[in-house]
Design a protein around this motif. Sequence first.
Motif, PDB file in Angstrom:
ATOM      1  N   ALA A  28      30.146  42.261  48.238  1.00 37.75           N
ATOM      2  CA  ALA A  28      30.029  41.990  49.586  1.00 37.75           C
ATOM      3  C   ALA A  28      30.742  42.812  50.407  1.00 37.75           C
ATOM      4  O   ALA A  28      30.329  43.329  51.343  1.00 37.75           O
ATOM      5  CB  ALA A  28      30.874  40.476  49.724  1.00 37.75           C
ATOM      6  N   ASP A  29      31.908  43.697  49.576  1.00 34.94           N
ATOM      7  CA  ASP A  29      32.631  45.054  50.180  1.00 34.94           C
ATOM      8  C   ASP A  29      33.204  45.565  49.189  1.00 34.94           C
ATOM      9  O   ASP A  29      33.186  45.354  48.125  1.00 34.94           O
ATOM     10  CB  ASP A  29      33.573  44.137  51.559  1.00 34.94           C
ATOM     11  CG  ASP A  29      34.314  43.077  50.658  1.00 34.94           C
ATOM     12  OD1 ASP A  29      34.691  43.249  49.452  1.00 34.94           O
ATOM     13  OD2 ASP A  29      34.808  42.393  51.652  1.00 34.94           O
ATOM     14  N   PHE A  30      34.176  46.491  49.721  1.00 35.56           N
ATOM     15  CA  PHE A  30      34.610  47.312  48.816  1.00 35.56           C
ATOM     16  C   PHE A  30      35.656  46.420  47.930  1.00 35.56           C
ATOM     17  O   PHE A  30      36.052  46.801  46.771  1.00 35.56           O
ATOM     18  CB  PHE A  30      35.374  48.630  49.666  1.00 35.56           C
ATOM     19  CG  PHE A  30      36.209  49.544  48.634  1.00 35.56           C
ATOM     20  CD1 PHE A  30      35.383  50.315  47.685  1.00 35.56           C
ATOM     21  CD2 PHE A  30      37.494  49.498  48.779  1.00 35.56           C
ATOM     22  CE1 PHE A  30      36.071  51.352  46.961  1.00 35.56           C
ATOM     23  CE2 PHE A  30      38.372  50.558  47.969  1.00 35.56           C
ATOM     24  CZ  PHE A  30      37.465  51.483  47.054  1.00 35.56           C
ATOM     25  N   THR A  31      36.528  45.578  48.523  1.00 42.76           N
ATOM     26  CA  THR A  31      37.354  44.976  47.939  1.00 42.76           C
ATOM     27  C   THR A  31      36.831  44.015  46.567  1.00 42.76           C
ATOM     28  O   THR A  31      37.446  43.902  45.655  1.00 42.76           O
ATOM     29  CB  THR A  31      38.016  43.772  48.776  1.00 42.76           C
ATOM     30  OG1 THR A  31      38.850  44.471  49.758  1.00 42.76           O
ATOM     31  CG2 THR A  31      39.039  42.919  48.010  1.00 42.76           C
ATOM     32  N   ASP A  32      35.562  43.659  46.716  1.00 42.01           N
ATOM     33  CA  ASP A  32      34.842  42.982  45.856  1.00 42.01           C
ATOM     34  C   ASP A  32      34.395  43.788  44.747  1.00 42.01           C
ATOM     35  O   ASP A  32      34.464  43.335  43.568  1.00 42.01           O
ATOM     36  CB  ASP A  32      33.535  42.195  46.599  1.00 42.01           C
ATOM     37  CG  ASP A  32      32.848  41.059  45.810  1.00 42.01           C
ATOM     38  OD1 ASP A  32      33.699  40.546  45.233  1.00 42.01           O
ATOM     39  OD2 ASP A  32      31.539  40.556  45.882  1.00 42.01           O
ATOM     40  N   TYR A  33      34.167  44.931  45.021  1.00 35.90           N
ATOM     41  CA  TYR A  33      33.774  45.979  44.337  1.00 35.90           C
ATOM     42  C   TYR A  33      35.140  46.505  43.259  1.00 35.90           C
ATOM     43  O   TYR A  33      34.914  46.503  42.140  1.00 35.90           O
ATOM     44  CB  TYR A  33      33.199  47.399  44.799  1.00 35.90           C
ATOM     45  CG  TYR A  33      32.911  48.514  43.998  1.00 35.90           C
ATOM     46  CD1 TYR A  33      31.727  48.422  43.146  1.00 35.90           C
ATOM     47  CD2 TYR A  33      33.905  49.331  43.573  1.00 35.90           C
ATOM     48  CE1 TYR A  33      31.463  49.565  42.516  1.00 35.90           C
ATOM     49  CE2 TYR A  33      33.693  50.695  42.593  1.00 35.90           C
ATOM     50  CZ  TYR A  33      32.394  50.657  42.269  1.00 35.90           C
ATOM     51  OH  TYR A  33      32.034  51.679  41.288  1.00 35.90           O
ATOM     52  N   ALA A  34      36.251  46.473  44.061  1.00 35.45           N
ATOM     53  CA  ALA A  34      37.474  47.072  43.278  1.00 35.45           C
ATOM     54  C   ALA A  34      38.293  46.055  42.431  1.00 35.45           C
ATOM     55  O   ALA A  34      38.785  46.318  41.556  1.00 35.45           O
ATOM     56  CB  ALA A  34      38.465  47.442  44.437  1.00 35.45           C
ATOM     57  N   VAL A  35      38.077  44.773  42.859  1.00 31.45           N
ATOM     58  CA  VAL A  35      38.691  43.556  42.186  1.00 31.45           C
ATOM     59  C   VAL A  35      37.977  42.528  41.776  1.00 31.45           C
ATOM     60  O   VAL A  35      38.186  41.383  41.373  1.00 31.45           O
ATOM     61  CB  VAL A  35      40.142  43.152  42.925  1.00 31.45           C
ATOM     62  CG1 VAL A  35      41.147  44.218  43.124  1.00 31.45           C
ATOM     63  CG2 VAL A  35      39.686  42.356  44.287  1.00 31.45           C
ATOM     64  N   GLY A  36      36.486  42.872  41.966  1.00 34.27           N
ATOM     65  CA  GLY A  36      35.688  41.652  41.163  1.00 34.27           C
ATOM     66  C   GLY A  36      35.699  40.266  42.319  1.00 34.27           C
ATOM     67  O   GLY A  36      35.429  39.227  41.565  1.00 34.27           O
ATOM     68  N   GLY A  37      36.042  40.574  43.552  1.00 38.10           N
ATOM     69  CA  GLY A  37      36.042  39.353  44.358  1.00 38.10           C
ATOM     70  C   GLY A  37      37.375  38.309  43.995  1.00 38.10           C
ATOM     71  O   GLY A  37      37.413  37.167  44.280  1.00 38.10           O
TER      72      GLY A  37
END
Length: 508
Positions: free
Chosen positions: A29-38
């Motif tokens: 969904a966004d960079f945070t989703d990419y960085a910490v798996g949501g």
Amino acid sequence: MNVFLGYSMVVLFFAGVLLTLYMHRRRDADFTDYAVGGRSFGSGYQTMSVLNTWFPGSVFIADSGLAARSGVIGFHLLVYGLFAYLLMYLMSRRVWMWGETNGLRTQSDLFGLRYGGTASRTVPALIQVLVNFPMTVLGMQAMGLIFFYISFGHLSYSQSVLAGVLVLVARQFWTVRMGMRGVVVTDFYQGIIAYVFGSALLVGLIVYLVVNGHGFAALPVERLSLPVDGGGTGGLYLFALTFTGAVGGWCLSGMFVRLFTADGVRSVKRSAVFVMPASLIFAGLLLTAALLSGTLPGVSDDPDRALFTLAQHIGGPWIIIAIALCVLAAQIGMADGVLQSVGTLIANDLVAVYRPMNDKGRLLAAKISIAVYTVASALVANIGLSNLITLSIMAYQGVVQLAVPQFLGLFWKRGNRIGAVAGTVVGFCTAAGLSAVYPTSIPWLDGLTSGVVGMALNLAIYVGCAYLFPQSAAEGKRISELFAATSVATAPAVSGEAATAPPGPARA
């Protein structure tokens, strides 16, 4: 025939990895989703993810080699692991809730939130980028050992290193695409092979050793007792080894980010509880097998290959291939986590700090960073620099300096940005400088390591600055509110689901 069998098993292993990835693929969904798996994983995934990062392929080689060569001193791995999991349990609430409430994605994000300012984020990020490089290169070279054995003499060691590096580089295509979600889901698959199947395999190896006269009774007495002088390096060496191992694991970016991937505080705490017995069983079996194998002919010539030498004594290709697959599964998990976390750090805490960008820009920067870091590591791995192991030791002694601002910052309100940055820089430089002269331990300090000396200076500066440069009223209020938001009395109930606290403001 043996070569075909070995390569076929590697192909099947990676087919399982790809199947796991595609079964769990989804658009971030966004960079945070990419960085910490949501922040979406329960305690089962968390447990296996921690194991697959804590026990890389090197434990089958370097740690087992220490037990085979020097005896029970190698079991310090068990001791510092238990302390590390206790730290995980104690810091889980504050780390996860600060992460959820404020949209934190990296360890450096946490430093920036706690201390404020740019330097408190960029200094830890730079240290992580530096220290993870030699470790990544060594991991790629360890892959060469796997392919050397499953080739059954058809590849030279240098050719095997090249093959292992190419396989690891190819694997990073999916790490770049899927981010931390892909890392965690494959950790589960790889963990089953490395630690569940690996434990069963180790039981069989131990039985073989005992039945064939290589039990504890066959070991020299000195290998069954802890040396009072720390193995000839000083009486405090074992303490230094255990202490830096316990705190240092949570200073590594690839390990720390696991705390952010959970779906709640309860999942982190449960995984800390579950990983303790799992770690004791696996590591206990591994070190016992390595210890007993120390009496086999050929092991003393190259202790780091103790398990493979044992497999050759048993005979047949299957045991060699099975050990190689366990090492491969463990090493792939470690490499994926490190490369993904470093790429995120570069994009989030170095590039975006000085050149503000949106989520799309951060995603692109992270993916490019992972690709460049992977290729650079692969090139150095194939050069075969002889001092990489020394650099890796220096790197670990350096990264443990983050423990002072990290743990004191989580549990003591008074620490400030000046102490955190100055202490970390002085501690890192001290540890690196002493490691260049004393890569193992410092004889005139009774075996203390350079990392412990650096941490002592680091701590003195951190505490000194806390009193010499008191926080302003506004900063003190901000820190108090941060701590109050995670106290048991005032914080919202946090179970396996996400906290009910509202997310922090959107970040550029």
